[in-house]
Design an enzyme around this catalytic site. Sequence first.
Site, PDB file in Angstrom:
ATOM      1  N   LYS A 141       0.838  -1.190   0.000  1.00  0.00           N
ATOM      2  CA  LYS A 141       0.000   0.000   0.000  1.00  0.00           C
ATOM      3  C   LYS A 141       0.876   1.243   0.000  1.00  0.00           C
ATOM      4  CE  LYS A 141       0.705   1.915   3.384  1.00  0.00           C
ATOM      5  NZ  LYS A 141       1.972   2.413   4.028  1.00  0.00           N
ATOM      6  N   TYR A 226      -4.361   4.275   6.360  1.00  0.00           N
ATOM      7  CA  TYR A 226      -4.887   3.323   7.355  1.00  0.00           C
ATOM      8  C   TYR A 226      -6.203   3.826   7.951  1.00  0.00           C
ATOM      9  CZ  TYR A 226      -0.541   0.666   7.291  1.00  0.00           C
ATOM     10  OH  TYR A 226       0.532  -0.111   6.903  1.00  0.00           O
TER      11      TYR A 226
HETATM   12  P1  NAD Z   1      12.451   1.346   2.208  1.00  0.00           P
HETATM   13  O1  NAD Z   1      13.033   2.627   1.730  1.00  0.00           O
HETATM   14  O2  NAD Z   1      12.909   0.783   3.500  1.00  0.00           O
HETATM   15  O3  NAD Z   1      12.659   0.218   1.102  1.00  0.00           O
HETATM   16  C1  NAD Z   1      12.412   0.450  -0.264  1.00  0.00           C
HETATM   17  C2  NAD Z   1      13.282  -0.474  -1.080  1.00  0.00           C
HETATM   18  O4  NAD Z   1      13.065  -0.206  -2.461  1.00  0.00           O
HETATM   19  C3  NAD Z   1      14.782  -0.269  -0.822  1.00  0.00           C
HETATM   20  O5  NAD Z   1      15.406  -1.513  -0.688  1.00  0.00           O
HETATM   21  C4  NAD Z   1      15.278   0.431  -2.072  1.00  0.00           C
HETATM   22  O6  NAD Z   1      16.629   0.109  -2.372  1.00  0.00           O
HETATM   23  C5  NAD Z   1      14.332  -0.130  -3.123  1.00  0.00           C
HETATM   24  N1  NAD Z   1      14.221   0.677  -4.321  1.00  0.00           N
HETATM   25  C6  NAD Z   1      14.099   0.163  -5.551  1.00  0.00           C
HETATM   26  N2  NAD Z   1      14.052   1.138  -6.478  1.00  0.00           N
HETATM   27  C7  NAD Z   1      14.158   2.300  -5.798  1.00  0.00           C
HETATM   28  C8  NAD Z   1      14.178   3.669  -6.202  1.00  0.00           C
HETATM   29  N3  NAD Z   1      14.089   4.028  -7.494  1.00  0.00           N
HETATM   30  N4  NAD Z   1      14.258   4.610  -5.246  1.00  0.00           N
HETATM   31  C9  NAD Z   1      14.337   4.274  -3.937  1.00  0.00           C
HETATM   32  N5  NAD Z   1      14.348   2.992  -3.507  1.00  0.00           N
HETATM   33  C10 NAD Z   1      14.242   2.008  -4.429  1.00  0.00           C
HETATM   34  O7  NAD Z   1      10.872   1.565   2.222  1.00  0.00           O
HETATM   35  P2  NAD Z   1       9.812   0.633   2.978  1.00  0.00           P
HETATM   36  O8  NAD Z   1       9.485   1.226   4.283  1.00  0.00           O
HETATM   37  O9  NAD Z   1      10.248  -0.752   2.916  1.00  0.00           O
HETATM   38  O10 NAD Z   1       8.486   0.857   2.046  1.00  0.00           O
HETATM   39  C11 NAD Z   1       8.342   0.167   0.825  1.00  0.00           C
HETATM   40  C12 NAD Z   1       6.839   0.040   0.512  1.00  0.00           C
HETATM   41  O11 NAD Z   1       6.209  -0.716   1.541  1.00  0.00           O
HETATM   42  C13 NAD Z   1       6.095   1.370   0.439  1.00  0.00           C
HETATM   43  O12 NAD Z   1       5.129   1.318  -0.573  1.00  0.00           O
HETATM   44  C14 NAD Z   1       5.417   1.472   1.792  1.00  0.00           C
HETATM   45  O13 NAD Z   1       4.217   2.235   1.790  1.00  0.00           O
HETATM   46  C15 NAD Z   1       5.136   0.033   2.100  1.00  0.00           C
HETATM   47  N6  NAD Z   1       5.085  -0.251   3.537  1.00  0.00           N
HETATM   48  C16 NAD Z   1       4.023  -0.940   4.029  1.00  0.00           C
HETATM   49  C17 NAD Z   1       3.946  -1.209   5.379  1.00  0.00           C
HETATM   50  C18 NAD Z   1       2.797  -2.005   5.915  1.00  0.00           C
HETATM   51  O14 NAD Z   1       2.678  -2.116   7.132  1.00  0.00           O
HETATM   52  N7  NAD Z   1       1.957  -2.597   5.077  1.00  0.00           N
HETATM   53  C19 NAD Z   1       4.946  -0.769   6.233  1.00  0.00           C
HETATM   54  C20 NAD Z   1       6.043  -0.092   5.692  1.00  0.00           C
HETATM   55  C21 NAD Z   1       6.097   0.166   4.342  1.00  0.00           C
END
Ligand code: NAD
Length: 373
Positions: A141, A226
């Site tokens: 999401k 949420y």
């Molecule tokens: P994060 O920054 O920790 O991880 C993102 C990953 O994507 C990194 O490993 C990064 O290297 C990679 N990536 C690939 N292409 C990229 C680019 N062009 N620019 C930047 N990074 C790139 O982020 P996260 O917290 O893991 O969030 C990722 C997704 O998960 C988001 O859509 C977020 O909304 C979602 N999320 C959901 C929940 C949940 O509880 N459902 C919780 C956290 C995050």
Amino acid sequence: MQSRRNFIQKLMLTGAAIPFMPSYLAAAEAENSKDGLSFSDDRILRVAIMGLGGYGTRVADAMQACKRAKLVGVISGTPAKIKNWQNKYGILEKNCYNYENFDQIKNNNDIDVVYITTPNALHHDETIRVAKAGKHVICEKPMALNAREGQEMVDACQAAGVKLLVGYRMHFEAKTLEVVRLRETGAFGKIMFFQGLCGFRIGDPNQWRLNKALAGGGSLMDIGIYALNGARYMVGEEPVWLTAQETKTDPQKFKEGVDETIQFQLGFPSGAVASCLSTYNMNNLDRFFLNGEKGFAELQPSTGYGPIEGRTHLGPLTQPHTTHQTKQMEEMAGIILDGHKPIIAVDGNEAIKDLKLIDAIYKACKTGQKIDV
Ligand code: NAD
């Protein structure tokens, strides 16, 4: 291998199911039996994670406790991360891809589904590429940046004959489902009001969540969703109008198009109303409150990783905590492999409902007008 259906049936026969099986599971079991669907524990959902960041790691760790879902592959732009994940989770070389070559996953019979955990703006194109490679998709999401993108993703998955699910982990959470069940039994009477408050103070100003191009907005896309999604499943109706107001105390950190705080109000066909707050500037804001003519439910925390805590006018909610992502992946295995129906939908069309409302909330913030949705 003993199937979950057999296990549950045995429990029911011995009467042992009553103290152990949560009511929503019994309801889901009954619903799925009614549809002639069966649990087939002999198949395991084989998952590749795309984007090995914070949330991808959380999902990977949680999946280690799954019986029906297994992490078997990765897609990443960073070779060192791939090596780490191979060592940590025992992932085979032939199941490792990067962003240039992952279309070749179509030739890999060991992967059923790709779980996309990259920044929001990438979900659209990545989902469509995975669908074209003939693999099911679980997308985090917000599923996309707007409803138009979301519809394109749903259409692409439909055209490819693959399923599209969205990481709405709260839709499988036990106390949340108990509130939904109580509402459906009429325990709260006619639903009149919902309040959803979701936020945290965001740190590093240079992270992608504060970059409009990658995040698609600000707190609403990330955490306010949420409260919005929760308003829909707690009230149990789809809104027909909304109003919204944006406030910004730090325009340096929260640039144009990146919302710091948004309040929004929703009106439902029954006359129920919801009042919600989304913010990147308050810590420990995580509360749902539902009130009907006869009683109430409150969850606080309501959407964090848990344990979720809550009570109703009837007493405390005591359903046990399970790691949300473990439960989500077990349930999603049943949805993808066996066609199970979740109690609260987690498919692409469910996500489009949120995206249409997000589009309207941003419009309402700009125009100050009440919007019919
Ligand atoms: P994060 O920054 O920790 O991880 C993102 C990953 O994507 C990194 O490993 C990064 O290297 C990679 N990536 C690939 N292409 C990229 C680019 N062009 N620019 C930047 N990074 C790139 O982020 P996260 O917290 O893991 O969030 C990722 C997704 O998960 C988001 O859509 C977020 O909304 C979602 N999320 C959901 C929940 C949940 O509880 N459902 C919780 C956290 C995050």
